[in-house]
Design an enzyme around this catalytic site. Structure first.
Site, PDB file in Angstrom:
ATOM      1  N   LYS A 144       6.175   6.807 -21.812  1.00 52.42           N
ATOM      2  CA  LYS A 144       6.457   6.494 -20.399  1.00 52.42           C
ATOM      3  C   LYS A 144       7.955   6.455 -20.183  1.00 52.42           C
ATOM      4  CE  LYS A 144       7.849   1.945 -21.006  1.00 52.42           C
ATOM      5  NZ  LYS A 144       9.235   1.521 -20.923  1.00 52.42           N
TER       6      LYS A 144
ATOM      7  N   PRO B 105      10.452   8.573 -29.733  1.00 53.73           N
ATOM      8  CA  PRO B 105      11.504   7.813 -30.415  1.00 53.73           C
ATOM      9  C   PRO B 105      11.156   6.322 -30.489  1.00 53.73           C
ATOM     10  CG  PRO B 105      12.481   9.336 -28.842  1.00 53.73           C
ATOM     11  CD  PRO B 105      10.983   9.414 -28.648  1.00 53.73           C
TER      12      PRO B 105
ATOM     13  N   GLY C 244      12.615   2.470 -25.605  1.00 49.83           N
ATOM     14  CA  GLY C 244      12.307   2.198 -24.198  1.00 49.83           C
ATOM     15  C   GLY C 244      11.275   3.153 -23.619  1.00 49.83           C
ATOM     16  N   LEU C 245      10.568   3.877 -24.507  1.00 46.16           N
ATOM     17  CA  LEU C 245       9.581   4.859 -24.045  1.00 46.16           C
ATOM     18  C   LEU C 245       8.145   4.379 -24.288  1.00 46.16           C
ATOM     19  CD1 LEU C 245      11.413   8.025 -25.429  1.00 46.16           C
ATOM     20  CD2 LEU C 245      11.331   7.281 -23.039  1.00 46.16           C
ATOM     21  N   GLY C 246       8.027   3.136 -24.739  1.00 39.25           N
ATOM     22  CA  GLY C 246       6.704   2.507 -24.855  1.00 39.25           C
ATOM     23  C   GLY C 246       5.803   3.083 -25.938  1.00 39.25           C
ATOM     24  N   GLY C 247       6.384   3.647 -26.974  1.00 39.40           N
ATOM     25  CA  GLY C 247       5.578   4.310 -28.008  1.00 39.40           C
ATOM     26  C   GLY C 247       4.516   3.422 -28.640  1.00 39.40           C
TER      27      GLY C 247
ATOM     28  N   SER D 160       3.236   0.621 -27.534  1.00 44.39           N
ATOM     29  CA  SER D 160       2.250   0.195 -26.530  1.00 44.39           C
ATOM     30  C   SER D 160       1.263   1.319 -26.229  1.00 44.39           C
ATOM     31  CB  SER D 160       2.962  -0.192 -25.224  1.00 44.39           C
ATOM     32  OG  SER D 160       3.924  -1.176 -25.474  1.00 44.39           O
ATOM     33  N   SER D 161       1.788   2.539 -26.141  1.00 50.06           N
ATOM     34  CA  SER D 161       0.913   3.666 -25.845  1.00 50.06           C
ATOM     35  C   SER D 161      -0.048   3.931 -27.002  1.00 50.06           C
ATOM     36  CB  SER D 161       1.760   4.916 -25.569  1.00 50.06           C
ATOM     37  OG  SER D 161       0.933   5.987 -25.193  1.00 50.06           O
TER      38      SER D 161
ATOM     39  N   ASP E 122       3.371  -3.925 -21.806  1.00 53.79           N
ATOM     40  CA  ASP E 122       3.342  -2.526 -21.364  1.00 53.79           C
ATOM     41  C   ASP E 122       2.023  -1.829 -21.694  1.00 53.79           C
ATOM     42  OD1 ASP E 122       5.868  -2.633 -20.341  1.00 53.79           O
ATOM     43  OD2 ASP E 122       6.823  -1.446 -21.915  1.00 53.79           O
TER      44      ASP E 122
HETATM   45  P1  ATP Z   1       8.948  -1.887 -26.055  1.00 52.82           P
HETATM   46  O1  ATP Z   1       9.882  -1.913 -24.887  1.00 52.82           O
HETATM   47  O2  ATP Z   1       7.520  -2.135 -25.686  1.00 52.82           O
HETATM   48  O3  ATP Z   1       9.416  -2.686 -27.251  1.00 52.82           O
HETATM   49  P2  ATP Z   1       9.927   0.580 -27.090  1.00 52.82           P
HETATM   50  O4  ATP Z   1       9.525   1.926 -26.652  1.00 52.82           O
HETATM   51  O5  ATP Z   1      11.344   0.186 -26.846  1.00 52.82           O
HETATM   52  O6  ATP Z   1       8.895  -0.386 -26.452  1.00 52.82           O
HETATM   53  P3  ATP Z   1       8.490   0.937 -29.569  1.00 52.82           P
HETATM   54  O7  ATP Z   1       8.747   2.340 -29.973  1.00 52.82           O
HETATM   55  O8  ATP Z   1       7.167   0.605 -29.016  1.00 52.82           O
HETATM   56  O9  ATP Z   1       9.664   0.422 -28.612  1.00 52.82           O
HETATM   57  O10 ATP Z   1       8.806   0.035 -30.866  1.00 52.82           O
HETATM   58  C1  ATP Z   1       9.268  -1.279 -30.825  1.00 52.82           C
HETATM   59  C2  ATP Z   1       9.084  -1.909 -32.218  1.00 52.82           C
HETATM   60  O11 ATP Z   1       7.697  -2.084 -32.445  1.00 52.82           O
HETATM   61  C3  ATP Z   1       9.613  -1.047 -33.358  1.00 52.82           C
HETATM   62  O12 ATP Z   1      10.737  -1.648 -33.887  1.00 52.82           O
HETATM   63  C4  ATP Z   1       8.487  -0.967 -34.379  1.00 52.82           C
HETATM   64  O13 ATP Z   1       8.844  -1.498 -35.625  1.00 52.82           O
HETATM   65  C5  ATP Z   1       7.353  -1.799 -33.803  1.00 52.82           C
HETATM   66  N1  ATP Z   1       6.070  -1.050 -33.759  1.00 52.82           N
HETATM   67  C6  ATP Z   1       4.876  -1.562 -34.032  1.00 52.82           C
HETATM   68  N2  ATP Z   1       3.914  -0.641 -33.878  1.00 52.82           N
HETATM   69  C7  ATP Z   1       4.510   0.496 -33.499  1.00 52.82           C
HETATM   70  C8  ATP Z   1       4.024   1.803 -33.196  1.00 52.82           C
HETATM   71  N3  ATP Z   1       2.723   2.117 -33.258  1.00 52.82           N
HETATM   72  N4  ATP Z   1       4.926   2.730 -32.819  1.00 52.82           N
HETATM   73  C9  ATP Z   1       6.237   2.399 -32.731  1.00 52.82           C
HETATM   74  N5  ATP Z   1       6.738   1.200 -33.030  1.00 52.82           N
HETATM   75  C10 ATP Z   1       5.898   0.236 -33.412  1.00 52.82           C
END
Ligand code: ATP
Length: 310
Positions: free
Chosen positions: A18, A102, A106-109, A111-112, A144
């Site tokens: 996202k 990545p 900040g792309l919600g990986g 959560s997705s 998210d």
């Molecule tokens: P958010 O703002 O929700 O933290 P984001 O996109 O900035 O999202 P994510 O890529 O979701 O960050 O990762 C945040 C942290 O969550 C990472 O440091 C990672 O160690 C941990 N994490 C746990 N499960 C996952 C996953 N399936 N994919 C990515 N990171 C994960």
């Protein structure tokens, strides 16, 4: 509507990233979170998740990415454990995660991934819960996660976990820049806490959704009120973010911003050719760029229904 009658033993599903088109921080809450108003948008950049039933109980995660935990701190594992325990499902599952979004960008990986696991288990075990009954699991996993049960262009309220899809959906080319610098979301929100002053906010999202979204002027209304704290948390990024924005806008982006709490940046384009040029220009400047499209509510639903016949 047709339904799959044969129970498959495995499924492969995409977990879309996202971007936040805008974020307003409205105040802090009793529960320690912040009250937000955000405009979410799914994009075609995605992780792949393969779920396979196992006879042996338990959830096993396979993922080659060095930054991804493989234990229960991985949101995908927690999602599977929670739902399997709650539904009393027999045996276990293996999750193969191919990470492209990545990490901590900040792309919600995460959560997705979690939402995709909930929805895929719902199909794999024919639980028929759907987004409405998966919502409680999603909320417990993270603010998210509920958005990724619906996808498309949607308003997020509360902690961002009250999600309302918009009737009008954004169709645009998207260029995402991976800044190669993880930023902790929790740390960004902590900084915000210290500097938050009560304000009569400008209702930027209301003003945006009631505009025609067709030109730069409507997008200029949008703000990301986390960006300042994100750049305080990662001051080394301030210059690069400015440079990336300049390149994206210079190549014709309708809008260029930072997603969520950073550090990834994105540009929205109407013309594919302009998006291609922007990818070239950002790569030439030394950045990792990905080109894709927005995924609308309809596109998100089609992806899931094509895969599962409903
Ligand atoms: P958010 O703002 O929700 O933290 P984001 O996109 O900035 O999202 P994510 O890529 O979701 O960050 O990762 C945040 C942290 O969550 C990472 O440091 C990672 O160690 C941990 N994490 C746990 N499960 C996952 C996953 N399936 N994919 C990515 N990171 C994960």
């Amino acid at each position: 509507m047709s339904r799959i009658t044969r129970r498959p033993s495995f499924l492969t599903v995409p977990a879309f990233a996202k971007i936040n088109l805008g974020i307003e921080v409205l105040g802090s809450r009793q529960d320690g979170y912040h009250e937000l108003r955000t405009l979410f948008q799914t994009i075609s950049l995605h992780d792949d998740i393969e779920l396979r039933r196992r006879r042996a109980p338990g959830v096993v995660l396979r993922c080659e990415h060095p930054l991804i935990p493989r234990d229960e701190t991985n949101l995908a594992v927690r999602a599977a454990r929670d739902l399997m325990r709650h539904a009393g499902l027999p045996g276990g599952v293996e999750i193969r995660l191919t990470k492209r979004i990545p990490v901590a960008g900040g792309l919600g990986g995460g959560s997705s991934d979690a939402a995709a696991v909930l929805m895929a288990l719902d199909r794999l075990f024919e639980l028929d819960l759907g987004p409405a009954r998966l919502h409680a699991f999603a909320r417990r996993l993270g603010a998210d996660v509920p958005f990724f049960l619906l996808g498309g262009t949607a308003l997020g309220l509360g902690r961002g976990d009250e999600v309302y899809p918009l009737e009008k959906q954004l169709r645009a080319e998207v260029v995402v820049i991976d800044m190669g610098r993880p930023v902790s979301t929790a740390a960004v929100f902590r900084r915000l806490g210290a500097q938050l002053t009560l304000k009569e906010n400008g209702y930027t999202i209301f003003r945006f959704v009631s505009s025609d979204w067709g030109d730069r002027a409507s997008f200029r209304i949008l703000t990301n009120e986390l960006e300042r704290s994100a750049l305080e948390e990662a001051p080394d990024l301030a210059d690069t973010v400015r440079r990336v924005r300049r390149i994206l806008v210079g190549e014709g982006a309708l809008f260029a911003g930072m997603s969520g709490s950073g550090s990834s940046c994105f540009g929205l384009f109407i013309e594919r050719a302009a998006a291609r040029r922007a990818v070239k220009a950002t790569r030439a400047a030394g950045f990792a760029a990905h080109r894709g499209r927005t995924v609308t509510l309809g596109g998100f639903r089609r992806t899931w229904s094509l895969r599962f016949g409903r």
